[in-house]
Design a protein around this motif. Structure first.
Motif, mmCIF file in Angstrom:
data_model
loop_
_atom_site.group_PDB
_atom_site.id
_atom_site.type_symbol
_atom_site.label_atom_id
_atom_site.label_comp_id
_atom_site.label_asym_id
_atom_site.label_seq_id
_atom_site.Cartn_x
_atom_site.Cartn_y
_atom_site.Cartn_z
ATOM 1 N N ASN A 781 0.828 -1.212 0.000
ATOM 2 C CA ASN A 781 0.000 0.000 0.000
ATOM 3 C C ASN A 781 0.862 1.262 0.000
ATOM 4 O OD1 ASN A 781 -2.757 1.006 0.105
ATOM 5 N ND2 ASN A 781 -2.180 1.862 2.089
ATOM 6 N N ALA A 784 2.205 1.634 -3.560
ATOM 7 C CA ALA A 784 1.171 2.120 -4.478
ATOM 8 C C ALA A 784 0.904 3.601 -4.262
ATOM 9 C CB ALA A 784 -0.110 1.306 -4.296
ATOM 10 N N THR A 841 -2.027 -11.495 -4.106
ATOM 11 C CA THR A 841 -2.334 -10.066 -4.124
ATOM 12 C C THR A 841 -1.090 -9.244 -4.403
ATOM 13 O OG1 THR A 841 -4.206 -10.318 -2.614
ATOM 14 C CG2 THR A 841 -3.184 -8.138 -2.726
ATOM 15 N N CYS A 842 0.022 -9.637 -3.784
ATOM 16 C CA CYS A 842 1.274 -8.893 -4.001
ATOM 17 C C CYS A 842 1.768 -9.037 -5.430
ATOM 18 C CB CYS A 842 2.336 -9.367 -3.016
ATOM 19 S SG CYS A 842 2.025 -8.867 -1.317
ATOM 20 N N ASP A 844 -0.089 -9.809 -8.158
ATOM 21 C CA ASP A 844 -1.065 -9.147 -9.026
ATOM 22 C C ASP A 844 -0.889 -7.629 -8.985
ATOM 23 O OD1 ASP A 844 -3.319 -8.459 -10.513
ATOM 24 O OD2 ASP A 844 -4.670 -8.677 -8.812
ATOM 25 N N HIS A 845 -0.917 -7.066 -7.793
ATOM 26 C CA HIS A 845 -0.775 -5.615 -7.640
ATOM 27 C C HIS A 845 0.637 -5.156 -7.972
ATOM 28 C CE1 HIS A 845 -4.565 -4.520 -5.192
ATOM 29 N NE2 HIS A 845 -4.759 -5.670 -5.819
ATOM 30 N N ARG A 848 1.024 -4.915 -11.714
ATOM 31 C CA ARG A 848 0.297 -3.735 -12.204
ATOM 32 C C ARG A 848 1.078 -2.460 -11.876
ATOM 33 N NH1 ARG A 848 -6.005 -4.564 -10.416
ATOM 34 N NH2 ARG A 848 -6.008 -6.840 -10.364
ATOM 35 N N LEU A 849 1.666 -2.445 -10.693
ATOM 36 C CA LEU A 849 2.438 -1.280 -10.264
ATOM 37 C C LEU A 849 3.579 -1.000 -11.233
ATOM 38 C CD1 LEU A 849 2.055 0.449 -7.662
ATOM 39 C CD2 LEU A 849 3.908 -0.874 -6.649
ATOM 40 N N TRP A 862 1.755 -11.504 -15.709
ATOM 41 C CA TRP A 862 0.383 -11.331 -15.228
ATOM 42 C C TRP A 862 -0.567 -12.303 -15.910
ATOM 43 C CZ3 TRP A 862 -4.443 -9.479 -16.992
ATOM 44 C CH2 TRP A 862 -5.337 -9.048 -16.003
ATOM 45 N N TYR A 881 -5.240 0.311 -11.724
ATOM 46 C CA TYR A 881 -3.917 0.560 -11.134
ATOM 47 C C TYR A 881 -4.041 0.573 -9.615
ATOM 48 C CZ TYR A 881 0.901 2.159 -11.087
ATOM 49 O OH TYR A 881 2.264 2.226 -10.906
ATOM 50 N N PRO A 882 -3.107 -0.060 -8.893
ATOM 51 C CA PRO A 882 -3.178 -0.064 -7.424
ATOM 52 C C PRO A 882 -3.124 1.364 -6.873
ATOM 53 C CG PRO A 882 -1.552 -1.652 -8.212
ATOM 54 C CD PRO A 882 -1.956 -0.823 -9.393
ATOM 55 N N ASP A 885 -5.203 1.980 -0.287
ATOM 56 C CA ASP A 885 -6.341 1.203 0.211
ATOM 57 C C ASP A 885 -6.209 1.107 1.722
ATOM 58 O OD1 ASP A 885 -8.279 -0.633 0.881
ATOM 59 O OD2 ASP A 885 -7.862 -1.979 -0.798
#
Length: 1053
Positions: A781, A784, A841-842, A844-845, A848-849, A862, A881-882, A885
């Protein structure tokens, strides 16, 4: 995987060792670190050169070479436009060519580069983001400066697309009038021994168009290889019909409004290119004194003197008296039409209104009084005036209504006005001849050093000559005033801020713009001379000219000028300055002057990203013309990127051999092939050999294969707001290794997701995660949040820094290692699934990051990840995009895991200090139940993250620590001990303890003095008092621990 603290925010250079401090650096420290890394890269380059020059014979090297030769070259079997088949297992290692293959064609075929609109055809509610890409010149292939432009712009486009906005990235090409014509002319003469005049205008333009088609195709391939997500259906060329119509409309409208006018004024004339140049296309070469220089168009063995001032005398008419003047350009005396003196100078009062005699032409030269151009204290106080060949003299000529005599032909030879003796001479031969003639006539006085600047054509290197030419001019004053007014009103933001000051200064002192060019390649001026039968027709007089959007319109306007007389129309042979058409780029590419749907939807654009060096060439003209023609600032932001230089800080130059094709960095190039490319240009053999020497020095082993993703990430990582980037290829190669790290980490992580793993429908914590899971999600987080913030600020260096740190120092080095015990056979199913969900999650995000910086490897990896239920997103470039959150925020987890990591880091450091590499046993002494519970829960984590560690024991009682341990304080309440009995020199360890004790006691004593100050409790802020109290406790614990260690080692003797 590393001895790196999880919270370290280090500059994202691949060769950087992880620091031991968990504090994030400031922006300035990041820049300083980047400079340090460049120095390290230079050292690495020197080492590489040494290795390259080392004789062969190393068995290991030989085996590696043979292995590489045995590897089969990758062949892309994916049909063009189809999605890559990823059903096969991942490759053994990262191969950028294989990874990057096929994705671009698939993205384009799926229409992902096109702007996504609502059903009503409007921009999405999330917003609109448009970049008009600066059109590269069709003079040749792209270089690293262009690669930087694409990397930054496409990063912003991909980021905004993932934020859900409607995005448009407009591609295109510039005809580059002077540059393209000159390079084609040189090639034509080199290959066929012909000039453009041998071919004629029509055939020559066909030849240039063939060149344009060839190089536009080459550049298009480069743009695709660089990953630019352009909407290729909107590709533009400055001379295509739509954009040409915009040029004609602009010229006619500005002429009709009195902004464009025709005047016979001094221009910058380039003899070599045979055309006029704007002031911005003229460089100033500084000379400190007499300098002998070669001049283009002369024998290379010939050199001419510059940086000198020559004094000579004029004879006064009807008198024996002479008047002495001086000049840095002796040949211009052949065009002198006056001598100026100051009206208050008593030395020349008696000469006011009299004449001097020209020694070489039949000309009387008036002596005029002028208090503007003449400084009585400089030289003799008398100034020769050549109105047709000097800007200052031009003003004098205008004030005193002097004769303007042009002595120069367009080819640089002197014309009949220079007199029979000098007519036909080349200008610098005439310089020598004039000085000799003055000497022979007894009029020469002296020549001496004169520090000065000389004007140089930025395209050809020729010496610029000020000459009188009837040309088309733009009155820029009202346009600049409007641009400044809109900028001051906040409608235009210029970054970095240092460029904003330049912007205001330049627009505030703007001069009129000469837009005529004596070329064939370009937009021919839509202006027509009305030649009326029976009249003396003066082409210099703007009243005899008409403009027209069509020949029919021009003819109707000519009838008014002719007033019933017979006439013929002759279109101006000149073309318009390239920057005139480029100045319309943001709106002409969208269909202006027509009211197209694109203009309605996508104009004004969002960001104009370009080099600071063309802020005035191009950006200012786009703003001025955009406001005047559309009443809108064409973009709301200008971002000026740095100038790419080589590793030594030198400007990129073909003759130095340091101009690099981005494709060569992407796919690598052996040194011999790098040399061979030098022969593809227009360099002579001497320049080629000089460039080869430079290439051998900078690339002893050729250019390594770095891949597009590594190159793009490196260029973004270099971009922190400075004006120059010293590009080091070894640093770029380091980011290829970062790609390899991502590839291998994902490959390993995928093994943990095999079987029946299904991601949760949404990426939200359950609350049952372990501490390290909470910590990594918190770090995700933070990354991001930081990347979004710094991209908004256009700080690409900081953005890449945040993404790099997360992947390398937090996800790879900590979480992936720490989760191993959580996913082995002994772990509970609940714990294993939780660790898998967090890992997913790490990944995937995290991918994207990285995607805006590294589009290819992130798509490849991905696509191999499973999708969450109901998630049908087809490509990572369309995935959200992350962003920040709050569900991932957990500062308590960060604090607790930082404590755990401090313990394991201390243990690793202790083991390293004793050179222990295996069978490491660590004992952690804690003093309260909370710390004990924290450490007990993370024994497996500490073991997993400490290489060679076989056992970790947490104790509350010192007596449980076995004799023969080395120790170090972690906090005032926690101490780490490593068993070293029988493995160390006891006397040496006792000496170390004594040395550390002395230092700890010294620091403790200094602190205690501060604490005992009379006003300490009232004068020192409470936060500082609390920090000092904790520091005192830690120092006391350190003293106690060191004393115990010393006693322990003493007892073992």
């Amino acid at each position: 995987m590393s001895d790196t603290p999880p919270s370290a925010k280090t500059p994202n250079d691949p060769s950087t060792p992880a620091p031991e401090e968990p504090n994030a650096p400031s922006k300035s420290s990041a820049k300083k670190e980047a400079k340090r890394l460049e120095k390290e890269a230079k050292l690495a380059a020197k080492q590489a050169k040494v290795i390259a020059n080392t004789p062969a014979g190393d068995k290991k090297a030989k085996v590696t070479k043979e292995k590489k030769e045995a590897e089969a070259a990758f062949v892309n079997l994916t049909p063009k436009g189809e999605k890559k088949d990823l059903s096969e297992p991942m490759a053994a290692g990262y191969n950028p060519i294989a990874v990057e293959a096929a994705w671009y064609d698939w993205w384009e075929a799926q229409g992902y580069f096109k702007p996504q609109l609502t059903k009503e055809g409007t921009a999405k509610p999330e917003g609109l983001f448009v970049i008009p890409a600066p059109p590269p010149n069709v003079t040749g292939s792209l270089h690293m400066g262009h690669a930087l432009t694409i990397a930054l712009q496409d990063c912003l486009i991909r980021w905004n697309r993932m934020l859900g906005k409607t995005t448009l990235y407009v591609p295109g090409f510039d005809h580059a009038g002077i540059s393209t014509q000159s390079v084609v002319e040189r090639r034509l003469f080199k290959k066929e021994g012909k000039t453009r005049h041998d071919l004629g205008r029509e055939r020559f333009l066909e030849t240039v168009m063939d060149w344009k088609e060839d190089y536009q195709a080459r550049i298009t391939n480069q743009l695709r290889r660089l990953g630019g997500s352009f909407d290729w259906d909107r590709v533009a060329f400055t001379m295509n019909p739509m954009l040409s119509k915009a040029v004609v409309e602009t010229f006619c409208r500005l002429h009709e409004d009195g902004i464009i006018y025709r005047a016979n004024r001094l221009v910058n004339w380039c003899v070599r290119l045979n055309t006029t140049l704007s002031n911005l296309e003229v460089d100033q070469k500084q000379l400190t004194g007499r300098t002998m220089l070669n001049v283009p168009g002369y024998d290379p063995k010939e050199k001419f003197e510059f940086g000198a001032i020559t004094s000579f005398a004029y004879q006064i008419e009807g008198s024996d008296e002479k008047i002495i003047v001086a000049t840095t350009r002796p040949e211009t005396m052949l065009g002198d039409t006056a001598i100026a003196v100051h009206p208050a100078d008593p030395r020349y009062t008696h000469l006011h209104g009299k004449f001097a005699l020209h020694p070489f032409v039949d000309r009387r030269i008036p002596i005029v009084a002028d208090d503007i151009v003449v400084d009585m204290e400089f030289g003799t106080g008398a100034v020769k005036i050549t109105p047709a060949h000097d800007p200052n003299d031009y003003d004098v000529g205008t004030r005193h209504k002097l004769e303007f005599i042009n002595i120069l032909n367009d080819d640089g030879t002197l014309n009949a006005n220079a007199g029979e003796k000098f007519k036909g001479m080349k200008r610098f031969h005439a310089r020598v001849a004039v000085i000799k003639a003055l000497t022979d006539a007894g009029l020469f006085i002296e020549t001496k050093d004169n520090p000065m600047q000389i004007p140089i054509c930025s395209k050809s290197g020729d010496i610029i000559e000020p000459v009188l030419k009837p040309q088309w001019w733009v009155n820029c004053q009202p346009l600049a005033e409007a641009a400044l007014q809109r900028t001051n009103a906040g409608e235009l933001e210029i970054n970095p801020k240092q460029s904003e000051g330049d912007w205001h200064r330049w627009l505030g002192g703007i001069q009129d713009w000469c837009i005529s060019r004596q070329l064939w390649w370009g937009h021919r001026c839509p202006a027509y001379f009305v030649r009326i039968e029976g009249n003396q027709n003066d082409v210099n007089d703007g009243k005899n000219w008409v403009v027209g959007r069509t020949l029919e319109q021009a003819t109707e306007r000519a009838k008014v000028v002719a007033d019933g007389a017979k006439f013929t129309l002759e279109q101006d042979e000149d073309v318009l300055d390239t920057w005139f058409s480029s100045g319309l780029w943001p709106f002409s590419t969208l269909g202006w002057p027509e009211k197209t749907a694109d203009i309605q939807t996508f104009y004004p654009t969002s960001v104009l990203e370009t080099g600071w060096d063309i802020l005035f060439f191009w950006v200012a003209r786009m703003v001025m013309l955009g406001i005047y023609l559309t009443d809108k600032v064409p973009f709301s932001e200008v971002y000026c990127h740095a100038m790419i230089r080589d590793a030594h800080g030198r400007k990129m130059s073909k003759s130095l051999g340091n101009v690099i094709d981005p494709i060569d960095v992407i796919q690598g190039l052996p040194l011999p092939d790098l040399h061979n490319k030098l022969y593809e240009g227009n360099l002579d053999e001497k320049e080629v050999q000089k460039a080869i020497v430079g290439q051998k020095k900078d690339y002893p082993k050729g250019i390594p294969e770095c891949g597009t993703d590594g190159l793009r990430f490196a260029l973004c990582a270099y971009s922190g707001g400075g004006r120059d980037i010293n590009l080091e290829i070894l640093r770029v190669e380091g980011y290829r290794k970062f790609c390899n790290k991502i590839f291998n980490a994902t490959k390993f992580a995928m093994l943990k997701l095999e079987g029946d793993f299904i991601p949760e429908p949404i990426a939200k914590p359950t609350g049952k995660e372990s501490l390290v899971e909470k910590w990594i999600l918190h770090k995700l987080n933070i990354a991001a949040t930081e990347v979004n913030k710094t991209l908004t600020e256009r700080n690409f260096m900081a953005a890449t820094n945040a993404a790099y740190n997360f992947w390398l120092y937090e996800l790879c080095d900590v979480y992936i290692e720490a989760m191993k015990p959580m996913t082995d056979a002994s772990a509970s199913a609940e714990r294993r699934v939780s660790a898998q969900q967090t890992l997913y999650t790490c990944l995937d995000h995290g991918l994207r990051l990285l995607h805006p910086f590294m589009p290819f490897v992130t798509e490849e990896l991905w696509q191999r990840l499973p999708r969450r239920p109901q998630d049908s997103t087809p490509s990572i470039m369309l995935a959200p995009y992350p962003q920040n959150d709050s569900a991932f925020e957990n500062s308590d987890a960060e604090k607790d895991f930082d404590t755990v990591f401090s313990v394991l880091r201390t243990g690793r450091s202790l083991a390293a200090s004793y050179n222990l590499q295996s069978n490491i046993q660590i004992f952690i002494h804690v003093q309260n139940p909370n710390d004990q519970a924290l450490m007990d829960d993370h024994v497996s984590t500490i073991v997993a993250l400490t290489k060679g560690c076989t056992k970790v024991t947490v104790v509350r009682d010192n007596t449980e620590i076995p004799p023969g341990c080395g120790s170090a304080v972690v906090t005032s309440k926690i101490t780490s001990h490593v068993l070293v009995r029988g493995l160390v020199d006891l006397d040496a360890e006792i000496a170390k303890c004594d040395k550390k004790l002395d230092l700890a006691r010294l620091n403790l004593g200094k602190l205690e003095k501060i604490l005992l100050q009379a006003d300490y409790a009232t004068a020192v802020p409470l936060t500082v008092q609390e920090a000092n109290a904790e520091k005192k406790n830690t120092l006391e614990a350190e003293v106690s621990n060191l004393q115990q260690s010393k006693d322990m080692f003493m007892a073992l003797k």
